[in-house]
Design a protein around this motif. Structure first.
Motif, PDB file in Angstrom:
ATOM      1  N   TYR A 279     -11.410  11.058   1.948  1.00 41.34           N
ATOM      2  CA  TYR A 279     -10.260  10.227   2.305  1.00 41.34           C
ATOM      3  C   TYR A 279      -9.617  10.708   3.610  1.00 41.34           C
ATOM      4  O   TYR A 279      -9.338   9.912   4.520  1.00 41.34           O
ATOM      5  N   ASN A 282     -11.776  10.134   6.718  1.00 40.15           N
ATOM      6  CA  ASN A 282     -11.677   8.726   7.108  1.00 40.15           C
ATOM      7  C   ASN A 282     -10.392   8.444   7.869  1.00 40.15           C
ATOM      8  O   ASN A 282     -10.389   7.805   8.930  1.00 40.15           O
ATOM      9  N   LEU A 322     -13.155   3.339   0.177  1.00 37.94           N
ATOM     10  CA  LEU A 322     -12.856   3.933   1.476  1.00 37.94           C
ATOM     11  C   LEU A 322     -13.697   3.352   2.615  1.00 37.94           C
ATOM     12  O   LEU A 322     -13.415   3.613   3.786  1.00 37.94           O
TER      13      LEU A 322
END
Length: 566
Positions: A279, A282, A322
């Motif tokens: 996460y 990203n 994601l």
């Protein structure tokens, strides 16, 4: 990220030896090699180009006509350190962290180690003072082995390189191997599976002349964890403060570990820890304006009889949520016997299992153009992610909380046994006191027990976790992949050690502070998942099934096994 070798000796050094020592660890540095022949020493280096891919990053490296270094690792905050050093008059010729290490040593002396945020193993020779400076990072992420006698010190990133030296006398270390059989592998102790070959201790350094190195080899420690041992009560306002600090520190740990001049990806197991890293990677890549999907890598098990080890369901949820490119691989049962042989050659010391999930994950990475992965190693030992920690947590509570938390924790899958043990120990402690509880357990079960959860986590971080880190380094470097571990950022480790235990386990949840921090950021199916798996491997099916005959023959034909105390 590289491989290092070297010989420091009072005797004449055969210059050809260093080449064979360095060549055998080419997998740690396939992008180049180098040697430095000094007065009484020779350094070797295999290069895996990650930062400053030019020839300027070649090692062994010299600095200010005074220092020579052979170094393996990454100093993630070298950019900030470089600016500070430039303000103090230092001039740099490269963009490497290698040069920053030598300048830092010149400016701060041995205290430079407290400045470094990263992983390292290096040897520096100071021509002016005729001294050697040797160090290994806080958690021993980068390996450093050595052999020493009265006139020679031989070192390398791997034992196999040391064994190439004709002066080395070694054989199986039966004490180490017997201890491995009786308990488990211990990559945090100085002894190895080879007699006379040792690990340089992590969080440590040596500074001295060749005489001091050979005759009075004193290693000093520069860092240790200082856990919060209080029994502080949970407070909602403090939780919010801790959650923000945790998230910000982890994000910055990921940010500086994205520094590379090659492509970076992530290992994704399907759990909270790796999910948190993916996460943040990203998020940061998008903020930096970098296009393209993040590459994630996972081992999965979809074949008949192996599905109980499969986490592809959660991996797919994360990948879809994601928007990453999920690369997946399934270990092939027909290849396992061959792959295990390769793995053992690279691990050198016996692991506690086949490591095939890790092994195949990095094998998959090596088939792409990704050279660096960010991994979730280290969170469980700091955030109380393993079920046995329930014993420490529950047994340390007040009477009311023991009953209340036991009712909630017993709902965690597979937790019943640990909850009951913690409950009984807690009640025993309430009646007879903590000292008598420890005395009883030692007397009856011959085992030490630490009631305080934070103390137990600190102990495990500096023991069991060091072993897991060793596995991660050796399996990744076998495929010339650099594994980076944001959870092992020392700032985060120090912070989590100070967070009271009540914020790590709470209301039937392990890793509570981390779950709150990523609530709404990760899919609920992952963030609030209770059935922890942790890279399981279908070894029972393999070794009691089609590989049973191969497995049995390997044990029966092993001459060392005959000398072990099973």
């Amino acid at each position: 990220m590289c491989g290092i070798t070297g010989v420091i000796s009072k005797k004449r050094i055969d210059k050809n030896i260093i080449e064979s020592m360095t060549d055998i660890i080419i997998h740690r540095g396939p992008d180049g090699c180098g040697y430095y022949y000094g007065d009484g020493f020779v350094f070797g280096h295999r290069r895996l180009s990650i930062v400053d891919l030019s020839e300027a990053g070649h090692q062994p490296m010299k600095f200010n006509k005074r220092y020579i270094i052979t170094y393996n690792g990454e100093i993630y905050n070298h950019v900030e350190l470089k600016k500070e050093l430039e303000q103090n008059g230092y001039i740099f010729k490269t963009h490497t962290d290698t040069e920053v290490i030598m300048a830092s040593y010149d400016f701060w002396g041995k205290d430079c180690l407290n400045k470094f945020n990263g992983m390292w193993a290096f040897v520096i020779y100071d021509k002016q003072n005729s001294k050697y400076f040797i160090s290994r990072d806080r958690f021993g992420i980068k390996p450093f082995y050595y052999y020493k006698n009265e006139d020679t010190f031989i070192f390398s990133s791997e034992i196999k390189a040391i064994l190439m030296h004709p002066q080395v006398e070694s054989k199986p270390n039966m004490n180490f191997l017997n201890d491995y059989i009786q308990s488990t592998c211990k990559e945090y102790i100085e002894e190895t599976a080879f007699e006379n070959i040792y690990r340089f201790d992590f969080s440590s350094y040596f500074e001295g002349t060749i005489e001091e190195l050979l005759n009075d080899f004193k290693v000093d420690r520069f860092w240790e964890i200082k856990p919060n041992l209080s029994h502080e009560k949970f407070d909602e306002k403090k939780l919010k403060v801790y959650v923000k600090q945790y998230y910000d520190l982890l994000e910055d740990a990921v940010r500086i570990r994205l520094r590379a001049d090659v492509k970076v990806g992530s290992a994704l197991s399907g759990g909270l820890d790796s999910g948190s890293i993916v996460y943040l990677v990203n998020k940061l890549l998008k903020e930096q304006g970098k296009e393209g999907l993040q590459e994630t890598f996972s081992s999965v098990y979809k074949s008949d009889g192996t599905q109980d080890c499969d986490e592809s369901h959660y991996i797919d949820i994360m990948a879809n949520k994601l928007g990453v490119h999920s690369n997946q691989i399934e270990p092939n049962e027909k290849e396992i016997s061959i792959e295990i042989k390769k793995m053992i050659w690279h691990l050198e010391n016996p692991p506690e299992n086949s490591l095939m999930s890790s092994w195949y994950t990095f094998k998959l990475v090596s088939s792409t153009d990704v050279k660096v992965t960010l991994d979730g190693q280290g969170a469980d030992e700091q955030l109380a992610g393993y079920l046995p920690y329930l014993i420490n947590y529950i047994s340390s509570l007040s009477l009311f909380d023991i009953i209340s938390e036991s009712k909630k924790c017993i709902k965690i899958p597979s937790a019943k046994k640990f909850v009951i043990i913690g409950l009984l120990m807690g009640l025993y402690r309430m009646l007879f006191g903590e000292k008598f509880l420890k005395f009883t357990l030692k007397k009856v079960f011959n085992r030490d027990f630490e009631v305080n959860l934070n103390k137990r986590l600190a102990d495990d971080t500096m023991t069991n976790l060091i072993t897991l880190i060793h596995f991660a380094d050796h399996t990744s470097m076998a495929y010339s992949i650099e594994s980076r571990m944001p959870f092992m950022d020392y700032r985060l480790v120090e912070f989590l050690a100070t967070v009271p235990a009540c914020y790590k386990m709470r209301g039937g949840w392990t890793k509570y502070i981390a779950r709150v921090a990523f609530d709404g950021k990760l899919p609920d199916e992952v963030n609030w998942r209770q059935d922890k798996m942790g890279w399981p491997i279908p070894e029972k099916k393999w070794f009691e099934g089609n590989l049973k005959e191969w497995f049995s023959k390997r044990i029966e034909s092993c001459s060392i096994c005959e000398r072990l105390d099973f």
